[in-house]
Scaffold this active site. Structure first.
Site, PDB file in Angstrom:
ATOM      1  CE1 TYR A 119      -4.108  -1.900   0.552  1.00  0.00           C
ATOM      2  CE2 TYR A 119      -2.415  -3.442   1.909  1.00  0.00           C
ATOM      3  CZ  TYR A 119      -3.888  -3.314   1.037  1.00  0.00           C
ATOM      4  OH  TYR A 119      -4.439  -4.419   1.288  1.00  0.00           O
TER       5      TYR A 119
ATOM      6  CG  ASN B  93     -11.790  -3.420  -6.419  1.00  0.00           C
ATOM      7  OD1 ASN B  93     -12.825  -3.164  -7.152  1.00  0.00           O
ATOM      8  ND2 ASN B  93     -10.962  -4.099  -6.643  1.00  0.00           N
TER       9      ASN B  93
ATOM     10  CB  CYS C  35      -7.982  -5.666  -4.423  1.00  0.00           C
ATOM     11  SG  CYS C  35      -9.380  -6.713  -4.554  1.00  0.00           S
ATOM     12  CG  HIS C  36      -5.659 -11.073  -5.795  1.00  0.00           C
ATOM     13  ND1 HIS C  36      -6.690 -10.635  -6.800  1.00  0.00           N
ATOM     14  CD2 HIS C  36      -4.697 -11.475  -6.540  1.00  0.00           C
ATOM     15  CE1 HIS C  36      -6.032 -11.109  -7.898  1.00  0.00           C
ATOM     16  NE2 HIS C  36      -4.643 -11.636  -7.840  1.00  0.00           N
TER      17      HIS C  36
ATOM     18  CD  GLU D 141      -1.619 -14.328  -9.948  1.00  0.00           C
ATOM     19  OE1 GLU D 141      -0.927 -13.596 -10.627  1.00  0.00           O
ATOM     20  OE2 GLU D 141      -2.655 -14.359 -10.334  1.00  0.00           O
TER      21      GLU D 141
END
Length: 101
Positions: A23, A45, A53-54, A82
């Site tokens: 952030y 969101n 946002c993850h 990912e």
DNA sequence: CGCTTGACACCGT
DNA sequence: AACGGTGCCAAGC
């Protein structure tokens, strides 16, 4: 007029898969120091895949929170998928922290 | 040394 | 105005 929240989503879209942004870094990327407000923005969101946002974690690598289904557990699962390894709800920023440049 | 926890302050909506 | 959420600090084992 883009709200601060919308601007945050723009940065999230710039994050490539397999990487995460904090952030604080996010706020700096948008020339703002309101990294605290970024957390609120992500929470608001309403978009799902449009705004990853993850991929946003705390500056210390901690996942933080997740208002989606499954809670933080679900968020960790996605990041691992990912290619980001999660250790104790934390990510190796030195390896997966994405720099906005 | 590494890791963990609690509290506080601050931001934007 | 209130809320949520983050960041840094310190201490302890």
């Amino acid at each position: 007029m883009k709200s601060f929240t919308e601007r945050v989503w723009e940065q999230l879209k710039l994050i490539p898969k397999g990487k995460v942004a904090s952030y604080k870094t996010l706020s700096e990327a948008m020339n703002s120091k309101a990294y605290r407000a970024v957390g609120s923005a992500v929470k608001k969101n309403p978009y799902a895949p449009g705004v990853p946002c993850h991929r946003v974690v705390k500056n210390n690598g901690e996942i933080g929170g997740y208002s989606g289904p499954g809670g933080v557990k679900r968020k960790i699962e996605i990041l691992k998928k990912e290619g980001v390894e999660i250790i104790k709800n934390k990510v190796d920023l030195k390896k997966y922290l994405y720099e906005f440049r």
